[in-house]
Design a protein around this motif. Structure first.
Motif, PDB file in Angstrom:
ATOM      1  N   PRO A 246       0.834  -1.213   0.000  1.00 21.97           N
ATOM      2  CA  PRO A 246       0.000   0.000   0.000  1.00 21.97           C
ATOM      3  C   PRO A 246       0.859   1.250   0.000  1.00 21.97           C
ATOM      4  O   PRO A 246       1.873   1.328   0.677  1.00 21.97           O
ATOM      5  N   GLY A 247       0.439   2.227  -0.802  1.00 26.78           N
ATOM      6  CA  GLY A 247       1.165   3.487  -0.885  1.00 26.78           C
ATOM      7  C   GLY A 247       2.273   3.504  -1.913  1.00 26.78           C
ATOM      8  O   GLY A 247       2.819   4.574  -2.212  1.00 26.78           O
ATOM      9  N   ALA A 248       2.660   2.366  -2.455  1.00 33.32           N
ATOM     10  CA  ALA A 248       3.738   2.332  -3.434  1.00 33.32           C
ATOM     11  C   ALA A 248       3.231   2.808  -4.794  1.00 33.32           C
ATOM     12  O   ALA A 248       2.059   2.647  -5.135  1.00 33.32           O
ATOM     13  N   SER A 249       4.125   3.424  -5.566  1.00 30.59           N
ATOM     14  CA  SER A 249       3.775   3.833  -6.931  1.00 30.59           C
ATOM     15  C   SER A 249       3.723   2.603  -7.831  1.00 30.59           C
ATOM     16  O   SER A 249       4.510   1.669  -7.681  1.00 30.59           O
ATOM     17  N   VAL A 250       2.789   2.601  -8.764  1.00 29.15           N
ATOM     18  CA  VAL A 250       2.561   1.452  -9.644  1.00 29.15           C
ATOM     19  C   VAL A 250       2.598   1.921 -11.093  1.00 29.15           C
ATOM     20  O   VAL A 250       2.025   2.965 -11.425  1.00 29.15           O
ATOM     21  N   VAL A 251       3.273   1.133 -11.921  1.00 29.84           N
ATOM     22  CA  VAL A 251       3.318   1.405 -13.362  1.00 29.84           C
ATOM     23  C   VAL A 251       2.723   0.199 -14.087  1.00 29.84           C
ATOM     24  O   VAL A 251       3.186  -0.927 -13.909  1.00 29.84           O
ATOM     25  N   VAL A 252       1.705   0.459 -14.897  1.00 25.13           N
ATOM     26  CA  VAL A 252       1.071  -0.576 -15.716  1.00 25.13           C
ATOM     27  C   VAL A 252       1.507  -0.375 -17.157  1.00 25.13           C
ATOM     28  O   VAL A 252       1.280   0.699 -17.728  1.00 25.13           O
ATOM     29  N   ARG A 253       2.150  -1.389 -17.733  1.00 35.01           N
ATOM     30  CA  ARG A 253       2.589  -1.333 -19.133  1.00 35.01           C
ATOM     31  C   ARG A 253       1.810  -2.372 -19.945  1.00 35.01           C
ATOM     32  O   ARG A 253       1.770  -3.541 -19.576  1.00 35.01           O
ATOM     33  N   VAL A 254       1.221  -1.906 -21.022  1.00 27.41           N
ATOM     34  CA  VAL A 254       0.426  -2.778 -21.887  1.00 27.41           C
ATOM     35  C   VAL A 254       0.983  -2.692 -23.312  1.00 27.41           C
ATOM     36  O   VAL A 254       1.011  -1.612 -23.905  1.00 27.41           O
ATOM     37  N   GLY A 255       1.461  -3.831 -23.825  1.00 30.43           N
ATOM     38  CA  GLY A 255       1.943  -3.910 -25.196  1.00 30.43           C
ATOM     39  C   GLY A 255       1.131  -4.915 -25.988  1.00 30.43           C
ATOM     40  O   GLY A 255       0.139  -5.469 -25.511  1.00 30.43           O
ATOM     41  N   ALA A 256       1.562  -5.154 -27.212  1.00 27.78           N
ATOM     42  CA  ALA A 256       0.831  -6.091 -28.068  1.00 27.78           C
ATOM     43  C   ALA A 256       0.843  -7.501 -27.496  1.00 27.78           C
ATOM     44  O   ALA A 256      -0.167  -8.205 -27.528  1.00 27.78           O
TER      45      ALA A 256
END
Length: 436
Positions: A246-256
Motif C-alpha cells: 500500500p502506498g507504493a507507486s505502480v506502473v502498468v505497461r500494456v503492449g501487443a
C-alpha cells in the motif's frame, strides 16, 4: 486376381491413399485394362489424403520415371508422350476433384461450427445483459440502501456515546454500528465487482484504481492480442499491489504481447513470493507468467500473451478461401498441364519435322551401291517420326536383312509431301524409294 485385390484394397481404404494410387498406376502400366481404376482411386486419394504435396510428388515421379524408361527402351516419343495426357485426365483431374470435395465438406463443417459459436455468443450476450441489469439494480440499491445504512450507523454511534444509556444497551449500539459499517463495506465490494464486469478495459481499471487513491500510471505500447487476458493480468497485479504494498507507486505497461504491473518498494511491503491463487489461475491463460521482486525492492507481475486461437468465423473464412482456390485449381491445373504438354508435343513435332528433311536434289543424286558413309553425309540429323512412317503403306518389301530409314521431302508442318526410304545392306545403299 492379385491386381483386382490391390484395387479393392485401395478403394476400401485398407492401405494408404498414396500407396494405393501408386500401385494402381503401376498395374495400369503393366496391363492397360486396369486403367478404369485410376480415376476412381485418384478421386478417393483426393478425398482421403490430408496433404497434397506427397501426391504431387507421386505424379511427378511417375511422369519423370516413365519418360526416362521409355527413352531408355528407345520407344518413339509420339507413342509414349500421349500417355502423359491420359495421366493428367485419368489421374490428376480426378484427384483434384476429390480434393475440392474434401475442402467443400470442411467448409460445411466449419459452417456448422460457426452456427454453434453464434449460439454460444448469443447466450454470452444474454448473460452479459443480465449482469448489466444486476449492476443497475445493485447501483440503485447502493444509492438507496447505502444512505440508509450510513444514517443507521450514525444513529447507532450516537446511542453508543449517550451518557444516560446503560452499558448493555451501549454495547448493543456498538454492535449495531459495526454491523451497519460492515454491510456498507460489503455493498461497496459488490458494486465494485459488478462495475468491473461492466467496464472491462485496462484504462478503466487503472482509472478506478487511481480514483481510489492508488498512485498508478498507465503506459500503452500497443493493443494487446488478447484484451480479456490483459485485463485479468492488470487486475490481479493492481490487487496484489494494493494488498501487499500500500502506498507504493505502480506502473502498468500494456503492449501487443507483453503486459506488466510493477510497483515500487513500500514501508508496509508484504509481497508475494510464489504467487497467489489469482496468479496461479492466470498461468494457464498466458504463454509465460513471471511474478517476483525487482532490483529496487519492488515487485513485478509480467505476462506474455498468446494470440487467441482462431474461432469458427476464421475457420469458415479460411475454408471458403480454400474452396475458391480448390475450384480454380481443379480445372486450371489439368488445363495448364494439357496445354503445356501439347506445346511440348507440338514443339517436338516441329523440331523433328524440320530436322528430318532430305532435299529432293540430294535424294536424286543417291545411287544404289553407294557406300553408307557417303550417303550419311547428306542425310538430315533425324529420321521421320514413326507416326508419319505408319501413314505410308505402299513401299515394297525391303531386301532381306536390310535396315531402312525414312525421311521427308519438305518441312511442311501441316502434312507430308513425299516420303523417302533408304535401305542399307552390308554398309551400302541397297534401295531407295519415294512414295506420296
Amino acid at each position: 486376381m492379385a491386381g483386382v485385390g490391390v484395387i479393392g484394397a485401395a478403394v476400401a481404404g485398407w492401405i494408404r491413399p498414396q500407396v494405393g494410387l501408386l500401385l494402381v498406376i503401376g498395374l495400369t502400366m503393366d496391363q492397360g485394362n486396369f486403367a478404369f481404376a485410376v480415376p476412381v482411386v485418384a478421386y478417393l486419394t483426393g478425398r482421403r489424403a490430408a496433404q497434397a504435396r506427397p501426391v504431387v510428388w507421386l505424379f511427378s515421379a511417375v511422369f519423370v520415371g516413365g519418360t526416362v524408361l521409355n527413352l531408355v527402351r528407345g520407344i518413339d516419343v509420339t507413342q509414349w508422350f500421349p500417355l502423359t495426357i491420359w495421366l493428367v485426365l485419368l489421374g490428376v483431374l480426378p484427384w483434384l476433384v476429390g480434393r475440392y470435395r474434401r475442402q467443400y465438406q470442411a467448409l460445411v463443417r466449419a459452417g456448422w461450427e460457426r452456427v454453434e459459436q453464434l449460439e454460444r455468443e448469443q447466450r454470452i450476450v444474454a448473460e452479459r445483459e443480465r449482469l448489466r441489469e444486476r449492476a443497475r439494480i445493485a447501483q440503485d440499491m447502493h444509492d438507496s440502501l447505502g444512505h440508509e445504512l450510513a444514517l443507521l450507523a450514525v444513529r447507532a454511534g450516537a446511542l453508543q456515546v449517550a451518557a444516560d444509556l446503560p452499558e448493555r444497551h451501549r454495547k448493543a449500539a456498538a454492535e449495531l454500528r459495526a454491523g451497519a459499517a460492515d454491510a456498507t463495506d460489503r455493498l461497496h465490494e459488490i458494486i465494485g465487482l459488478l462495475r468491473d464486469e461492466a467496464d472491462g478495459s485496462v484504462a478503466g481499471l487503472v482509472r478506478r484504481a487511481a480514483s481510489s487513491g492508488m498512485d498508478v500510471r498507465l503506459v500503452e505500447d500497443g493493443v494487446p492480442v488478447d484484451a480479456r487476458t490483459a485485463y485479468r493480468v492488470v487486475q490481479e497485479g493492481l490487487t496484489n499491489a494494493a494488498k501487499h504494498a500500500p502506498g507504493a507507486s505502480v506502473v502498468v505497461r500494456v503492449g501487443a504481447s507483453v503486459v506488466s504491473v510493477t510497483n515500487g518498494p513500500s514501508e508496509e511491503t508484504s509481497q508475494l513470493t510464489g504467487g497467489g491463487s489469482g496468479l496461479d489461475g492466470l498461468a494457464g491463460r498466458v504463454r509465460d507468467l513471471r511474478a517476483g521482486a525487482t532490483a529496487d525492492g519492488g515487485f513485478e507481475v509480467r505476462a506474455v500473451l498468446e494470440r487467441p486461437e482462431s474461432g469458427p468465423q476464421d475457420e469458415l473464412t479460411r475454408h471458403r478461401q480454400q474452396r475458391r482456390r480448390g475450384l480454380v485449381v481443379t480445372f486450371a491445373v489439368p488445363a495448364g498441364l494439357v496445354a503445356a504438354l501439347s506445346v511440348v508435343m507440338v514443339g517436338y513435332y516441329a523440331f523433328a519435322t524440320l530436322n528430318s528433311v532430305l532435299r529432293p536434289a540430294d535424294f536424286a543424286a543417291l545411287r544404289a551401291g553407294q557406300a553408307q558413309g557417303d550417303v550419311e553425309r547428306v542425310l538430315p540429323r533425324m529420321d521421320l517420326i514413326n507416326s508419319d512412317v505408319d501413314r505410308v503403306r505402299t513401299f515394297p518389301d525391303p531386301p532381306a536383312g536390310a535396315r531402312c530409314r525414312y525421311f521427308r521431302s519438305d518441312g511442311n508442318l501441316l502434312g507430308l509431301g513425299e516420303v523417302y526410304r533408304l535401305c542399307f545392306q552390308n554398309n551400302r545403299l541397297a534401295t531407295k524409294d519415294a512414295r506420296p
